[in-house]
Design a protein around this motif. Structure first.
Motif, short mmCIF file in Angstrom:
data_model
loop_
_atom_site.label_atom_id
_atom_site.label_comp_id
_atom_site.label_asym_id
_atom_site.label_seq_id
_atom_site.Cartn_x
_atom_site.Cartn_y
_atom_site.Cartn_z
N TYR A 128 -6.93 1.37 10.18
CA TYR A 128 -5.68 1.05 9.62
C TYR A 128 -5.67 -0.19 8.91
O TYR A 128 -5.12 -0.21 7.69
N SER A 144 2.49 6.54 10.00
CA SER A 144 1.39 6.71 8.89
C SER A 144 1.06 8.44 8.81
O SER A 144 1.54 9.16 9.69
N VAL A 145 0.43 8.60 7.75
CA VAL A 145 -0.01 9.98 7.56
C VAL A 145 -1.02 10.49 8.38
O VAL A 145 -0.90 11.63 9.04
N VAL A 205 1.19 12.38 -0.76
CA VAL A 205 0.25 13.43 -0.05
C VAL A 205 1.09 14.86 -0.48
O VAL A 205 2.40 14.98 -0.26
N GLN A 227 -2.58 18.91 0.27
CA GLN A 227 -3.31 17.92 0.97
C GLN A 227 -3.04 17.94 2.60
O GLN A 227 -3.94 17.57 3.32
N LEU A 279 0.89 -1.16 0.01
CA LEU A 279 0.04 -0.14 -0.02
C LEU A 279 0.98 1.27 0.01
O LEU A 279 1.85 1.33 0.97
N GLU A 280 0.61 2.13 -0.95
CA GLU A 280 1.52 3.39 -1.13
C GLU A 280 0.44 4.45 -1.09
O GLU A 280 -0.61 4.44 -1.69
N ARG A 281 0.91 5.73 -0.73
CA ARG A 281 -0.13 6.85 -0.71
C ARG A 281 0.98 8.23 -1.10
O ARG A 281 1.93 8.17 -0.20
#
Length: 674
Positions: A248, A170-171, A136, A140, A132-134
């Motif tokens: 999560y 985490s973000v 930002v 944002q 999983l990647e994100r």
């Protein structure tokens, strides 16, 4: 003073060791460090010589504290709402008063638009072990922080209140921290793999009003549901007004009595920044709890802003266009250091999970995929790659990796060689040492200084690092400098402003200033070289440091000695003795009558894994008849560590200081067979 640990003999001699990396003239000249030196010469009238002379720059930085730290603030863009009356109101240790009268806010320095922080610029790359990647952007991130801030305001959070997190790297964790900081609330965090007791011992002290939590975490390909832990904490932290649950692992995860993250951040709000005194508490980090509950170490907004601007911009040469990564959890100070990359306009890469999932190349693949420029890990991670025979340069494009940072324990000589050979000669090896106490490094690297085999290249700017003997004599006044206690003779802005619940400062003085009044004693064994570099020989205290996660022996004993079969115990982490790789964690048990090691050991392992962390399950349990104790009843942790490191018994401990000197026998036997 301790003997030099094995594998270091070639470093301490008079000859110069091999140079593994050296900057080109162009690299050095273009560095932020060189730019700062030139600016100081032009604007402050400080003559540092025609070339980039780090020794001259460092000498000025510790001789003229006011001039140096005011230059850091001015040149690196510290934003004061109210100007300081002076730079250093008092230089006493403890009690130094930095920038009295100044007001500022950490979150404003991390979030306000500047180079590298325009709306479209990437602020954060998040990656999880399952792929999983994100991504930002700064726009944002600012929106998410503003929403979290509105949620905190709605929950009644005010300046000085405590907001805590049992959450991963985490973000959402980052956003909640920045939201709390923007309000002047005080932050604290623990990794979600910590057990209930370890978290309670930390958070209960600070009496939090809001808890951020997750439903679970991933590690090593397995999912761990921690909602029972969260529920238990909610019942044991009576000051909580709100628990916010981030789903999560499972988007539909819920827990009675909690507020879902989506609901908490549903309302948009203004992104404002409280104007706070320079020494206003930013966060509470925790000591290892060696002699009791973990001590709450309080750092200030101003001290951390200036220290991290200096360390990240000058020593790590980070700025806009760079990607900064350090493998860490939220329970280690390196998380706090990592998020500081935002202060200098770098994008930060937050990774959560096992560093070897799905395989040993996981982090190296991450470096290639995201073009990491400064790649930080622990010394045991480097050692594990070495032992596995990995050669990342043969499989991954590491051309953008400018520097590899290593901390957590001393990097071995073999580790230095491995980085250069297996990762790339172009990579600067930044072995650094500092700690939770100051949330930075005292000895580190500089982009204008070579890397010598097995050595930490420099003392950090503003850090007057010395080696003292037991009498407080400076061992570096003679050549060669002998191994002694690492001390600082002048204050730094990121030294703790206080310990939590220590109103008269007694515990703070005992922790750092009791041995040498007016001087900071850090608890490392160190010697300086004629080159201005340093060699760290391990801890001189009894911290359990496993994979970079510090835990105190008191935490450990609280679990082990809760078993009726255990009459007494002693735990020793040999890694802290300067081992070439992560050493054994040894637990010595005095068993109650009728108890057997075979019966109790499996249950001890399970309890330690659950209540503390998987990293703190011992490699070996050994039955003994008695724990050596001092005349006032304290366990002899440090003397036993020194004996197991090969220090002669008469130098490690005085038999006359012991209640039961005969109890040393099994440890002497063990040292003789190692």
């Amino acid at each position: 003073m301790p003997n030099t640990p094995g594998g270091r003999e070639g470093i301490q001699g008079s000859g110069n060791p091999e140079v593994l990396w050296s900057p080109s003239a162009e690299q050095a000249s273009k560095s932020a460090m060189a730019g700062f030196a030139r600016w100081v010469g032009e604007h402050k009238g400080v003559d540092l010589g025609p070339e980039v002379d780090y020794a001259a720059l460092h000498e000025w930085s510790v001789r003229d504290l006011e001039g140096f730290w005011s230059a850091v603030a001015e040149h690196l863009g510290a934003t004061f709402h109210d100007a300081p009356r002076t730079v250093l109101g008092s230089r006493d240790m403890p009690g130094a008063q930095w920038f009295p009268g100044a007001t500022l806010n950490y979150a404003e320095h991390a979030l306000s638009p500047r180079p590298g922080r325009k709306d479209a610029d990437i602020a954060v790359v998040f990656a999880r072990e399952d792929g999983l990647e994100r991504i930002v952007s700064h726009a944002q991130l600012r929106d998410l922080v503003a929403r979290a801030r509105a949620g905190l305001v709605a929950a009644g959070v005010r300046q000085g209140d405590r907001v805590v997190a049992l959450a991963p790297n985490s973000v959402e964790t980052l956003a909640m921290f920045l939201a709390a900081a923007s309000l002047g609330a005080v932050w604290s965090s623990c990794s979600p793999d910590f057990g209930v007791r370890a978290v309670q011992d930390r958070f209960a002290q600070v009496e939090p009003v809001v808890l951020l939590a997750v439903d679970g975490y991933l590690y090593g390909g397995r999912a761990f549901d921690i909602r029972d832990t969260v529920a238990a904490l909610m019942g044991r932290l009576p000051t909580l007004r709100r628990t916010v649950m981030v789903p999560y692992l499972d988007p539909d995860a819920a827990l009675e009595g909690t507020t879902p993250w989506a609901e908490f951040t549903a309302e948009a709000g203004p992104l404002e920044f409280a104007s706070l005194p320079f020494d206003h508490p930013l966060w509470v980090l925790y000591s290892s709890g060696t002699t009791g509950l973990p001590k709450g170490i309080v750092h200030s907004h101003g001290g951390i802003v200036l220290e991290h601007l200096k360390s990240l911009r000058l020593h790590n040469d980070l700025g806009p266009g760079d990607t900064f990564f350090w493998f860490t959890t939220t329970g280690w100070m390196m998380w706090n250091f990592l998020v500081g990359g935002l202060l200098v306009g770098s994008r930060i890469l937050l990774f959560d999970g096992s560093p070897v999932q799905p395989d040993a190349g996981a982090l190296w693949s991450l470096a290639e995929r995201h073009g990491i420029t400064v790649f930080g890990v622990s010394a045991p991670f480097v050692q594990s790659c070495l032992k596995a025979g990995l050669r990342p340069r043969d499989h991954y494009d590491l051309s953008r990796m400018r520097a590899l940072g290593s901390t957590g324990s001393p990097l071995s000589v073999e580790g230095f060689r491995w980085v250069s050979d297996a990762c790339g000669e172009h990579i600067q090896i930044c072995s650094v040492s500092g700690g939770t106490d100051v949330c930075t490094a005292f000895v580190c690297a500089a982009p204008t200084v070579p890397v010598w085999l097995g050595e930490l290249s420099v003392a950090a700017l503003g850090a007057d690092v010395r080696s003292f003997d037991e009498q407080g004599e400076d061992l570096c006044s003679d050549a060669p400098c002998a191994v002694g206690e690492l001390v600082l003779t002048t204050p730094m802005p990121s030294m703790p402003v206080m310990f939590w619940n220590d109103p008269n400062g007694t515990r703070l003085r005992e922790a750092y200033h009791e041995t040498y009044p007016g001087v900071w004693r850090h608890g490392d064994w160190v010697h300086a070289t004629p080159r201005g570099s340093f060699v760290i020989h391990g801890r001189s205290d009894s911290t359990l440091n496993r994979g970079g996660v510090r835990m105190g022996t008191a935490d450990f004993y609280a679990v082990v000695e809760g078993f009726g079969e255990v009459g007494d115990s002693l735990v020793i982490d040999t890694t802290a003795l300067g081992a070439q790789e992560e050493g054994e964690l040894l637990c010595f048990l005095v068993l109650s009558p009728g108890a057997t090691l075979g019966d109790v050991e499996p249950r001890l392992r399970k309890a330690l894994r659950s209540d503390l962390s998987p990293r703190h399950v011992p490699d070996r349990f050994v039955a003994i008849s008695a724990v050596p104790r001092t005349l006032n009843g304290k366990k002899c942790e440090v003397p036993i560590k020194r004996i197991l490191a090969g220090v002669s018994p008469d130098r490690a401990v005085s038999a006359g200081a012991l209640q039961n000197p005969e109890a040393l026998a099994p440890f002497l036997d063990l040292a003789g067979t190692r």
